[in-house]
Write a protein that holds these residues in place. Structure first.
Motif, short mmCIF file in Angstrom:
data_model
loop_
_atom_site.label_atom_id
_atom_site.label_comp_id
_atom_site.label_asym_id
_atom_site.label_seq_id
_atom_site.Cartn_x
_atom_site.Cartn_y
_atom_site.Cartn_z
N PRO A 149 11.05 -6.71 12.83
CA PRO A 149 12.36 -7.23 13.29
C PRO A 149 13.50 -6.25 13.05
O PRO A 149 14.44 -6.18 13.83
CB PRO A 149 12.56 -8.51 12.48
N TYR A 150 13.40 -5.47 11.97
CA TYR A 150 14.47 -4.53 11.65
C TYR A 150 14.48 -3.36 12.62
O TYR A 150 15.54 -2.80 12.92
CB TYR A 150 14.37 -4.06 10.20
N VAL A 151 13.33 -2.99 13.14
CA VAL A 151 13.27 -1.95 14.17
C VAL A 151 13.97 -2.45 15.43
O VAL A 151 14.76 -1.72 16.04
CB VAL A 151 11.81 -1.55 14.45
N PHE A 152 13.68 -3.69 15.81
CA PHE A 152 14.37 -4.28 16.96
C PHE A 152 15.87 -4.37 16.73
O PHE A 152 16.66 -4.11 17.63
CB PHE A 152 13.81 -5.66 17.29
N LEU A 153 16.26 -4.73 15.51
CA LEU A 153 17.68 -4.85 15.19
C LEU A 153 18.37 -3.49 15.29
O LEU A 153 19.46 -3.39 15.87
CB LEU A 153 17.87 -5.48 13.81
N ALA A 197 18.71 -2.68 18.87
CA ALA A 197 19.77 -3.49 19.49
C ALA A 197 21.14 -2.90 19.17
O ALA A 197 22.01 -2.83 20.06
CB ALA A 197 19.69 -4.93 19.00
N ILE A 198 21.33 -2.47 17.94
CA ILE A 198 22.61 -1.87 17.55
C ILE A 198 22.83 -0.57 18.31
O ILE A 198 23.91 -0.33 18.85
CB ILE A 198 22.67 -1.66 16.02
N ALA A 199 21.81 0.26 18.37
CA ALA A 199 21.93 1.55 19.07
C ALA A 199 22.24 1.34 20.55
O ALA A 199 23.10 2.02 21.11
CB ALA A 199 20.65 2.36 18.90
N SER A 244 20.10 -4.15 24.60
CA SER A 244 20.60 -4.60 23.30
C SER A 244 20.30 -6.07 23.06
O SER A 244 19.78 -6.45 22.01
CB SER A 244 22.10 -4.35 23.20
N PHE A 245 20.61 -6.91 24.04
CA PHE A 245 20.37 -8.35 23.87
C PHE A 245 18.88 -8.67 23.84
O PHE A 245 18.46 -9.57 23.12
CB PHE A 245 21.10 -9.16 24.94
N ALA A 246 18.10 -7.94 24.61
CA ALA A 246 16.64 -8.16 24.57
C ALA A 246 16.09 -7.81 23.19
O ALA A 246 15.29 -8.57 22.62
CB ALA A 246 15.95 -7.33 25.65
N ALA A 247 16.52 -6.69 22.63
CA ALA A 247 16.06 -6.30 21.30
C ALA A 247 16.59 -7.26 20.24
O ALA A 247 15.86 -7.62 19.31
CB ALA A 247 16.50 -4.86 21.00
N LEU A 248 17.83 -7.69 20.37
CA LEU A 248 18.39 -8.66 19.42
C LEU A 248 17.62 -9.97 19.46
O LEU A 248 17.34 -10.57 18.43
CB LEU A 248 19.87 -8.88 19.70
N SER A 249 17.22 -10.39 20.65
CA SER A 249 16.46 -11.64 20.76
C SER A 249 15.10 -11.52 20.10
O SER A 249 14.57 -12.50 19.57
CB SER A 249 16.31 -12.05 22.23
N GLN A 250 14.53 -10.33 20.12
CA GLN A 250 13.26 -10.11 19.42
C GLN A 250 13.47 -10.04 17.91
O GLN A 250 12.65 -10.53 17.14
CB GLN A 250 12.60 -8.82 19.91
N ALA A 251 14.58 -9.45 17.49
CA ALA A 251 14.87 -9.33 16.06
C ALA A 251 15.03 -10.69 15.40
O ALA A 251 14.55 -10.91 14.29
CB ALA A 251 16.13 -8.49 15.84
N VAL A 252 15.67 -11.63 16.11
CA VAL A 252 15.93 -12.94 15.49
C VAL A 252 14.67 -13.79 15.38
O VAL A 252 14.72 -14.87 14.79
CB VAL A 252 17.07 -13.71 16.17
N LYS A 253 13.57 -13.32 15.91
CA LYS A 253 12.30 -14.01 15.67
C LYS A 253 11.85 -13.84 14.22
O LYS A 253 11.12 -14.66 13.71
CB LYS A 253 11.20 -13.47 16.60
N VAL A 276 19.51 -15.54 12.34
CA VAL A 276 20.46 -15.19 13.39
C VAL A 276 21.77 -14.68 12.79
O VAL A 276 22.32 -13.67 13.25
CB VAL A 276 20.73 -16.40 14.32
N GLY A 277 22.28 -15.34 11.78
CA GLY A 277 23.54 -14.93 11.16
C GLY A 277 23.46 -13.53 10.59
O GLY A 277 24.38 -12.73 10.74
N PHE A 278 22.36 -13.24 9.93
CA PHE A 278 22.13 -11.91 9.36
C PHE A 278 22.08 -10.87 10.46
O PHE A 278 22.75 -9.84 10.42
CB PHE A 278 20.83 -11.92 8.56
N ALA A 279 21.27 -11.13 11.48
CA ALA A 279 21.10 -10.17 12.58
C ALA A 279 22.42 -9.95 13.31
O ALA A 279 22.81 -8.81 13.58
CB ALA A 279 20.03 -10.67 13.55
#
Length: 107
Positions: A2-6, A9-11, A42-51, A55-58
């Motif tokens: 999840p952190y890789v996706f996050l 998403a940030i990048a 970004s939103f696609a990666a963020l949606s994967q990260a929140v799995k 959500v608040g952290f991400a």
């Protein structure tokens, strides 16, 4: 993972936001395509990260680190001035992200 996706998403969000000015109000085709593609990625990666993370952290990391990076990019590459207010505001955003994450870890 999840952190890789996050981080991705940030990048992607920073990439997209840094292109906004070059789109000239979405009137230039290729900068607009690149900008919108960056936001979609970004939103696609963020949606994967929140799995795998809250959500608040991400969202706090995504928005806070993205904001800080865009302030730095604006100053370094777009000729935007660095002022005390910008530095203080960015520091407060980062402090808020850290505070949210520390508070969330205790529960």
């Amino acid at each position: 993972m999840p952190y890789v996706f996050l981080l991705g998403a940030i990048a992607a969000e920073v990439f997209a936001t840094s292109l906004l000015k070059s789109t000239e109000g979405f009137s230039r085709l290729w900068p607009t395509v690149a900008c919108l593609t960056g936001y979609v990625v970004s939103f696609a990666a963020l949606s994967q990260a929140v799995k795998g993370v809250q959500v608040g952290f991400a969202y706090a990391l995504w928005s806070g680190l993205g904001t800080a990076a865009i302030v730095a990019i604006g100053a370094a590459f777009l000729g935007e001035p660095i002022t005390f207010v910008k530095v203080a505001g960015t520091a407060l955003i980062i402090l808020g992200v850290v505070t949210l994450n520390l508070g969330g870890a205790a529960h």
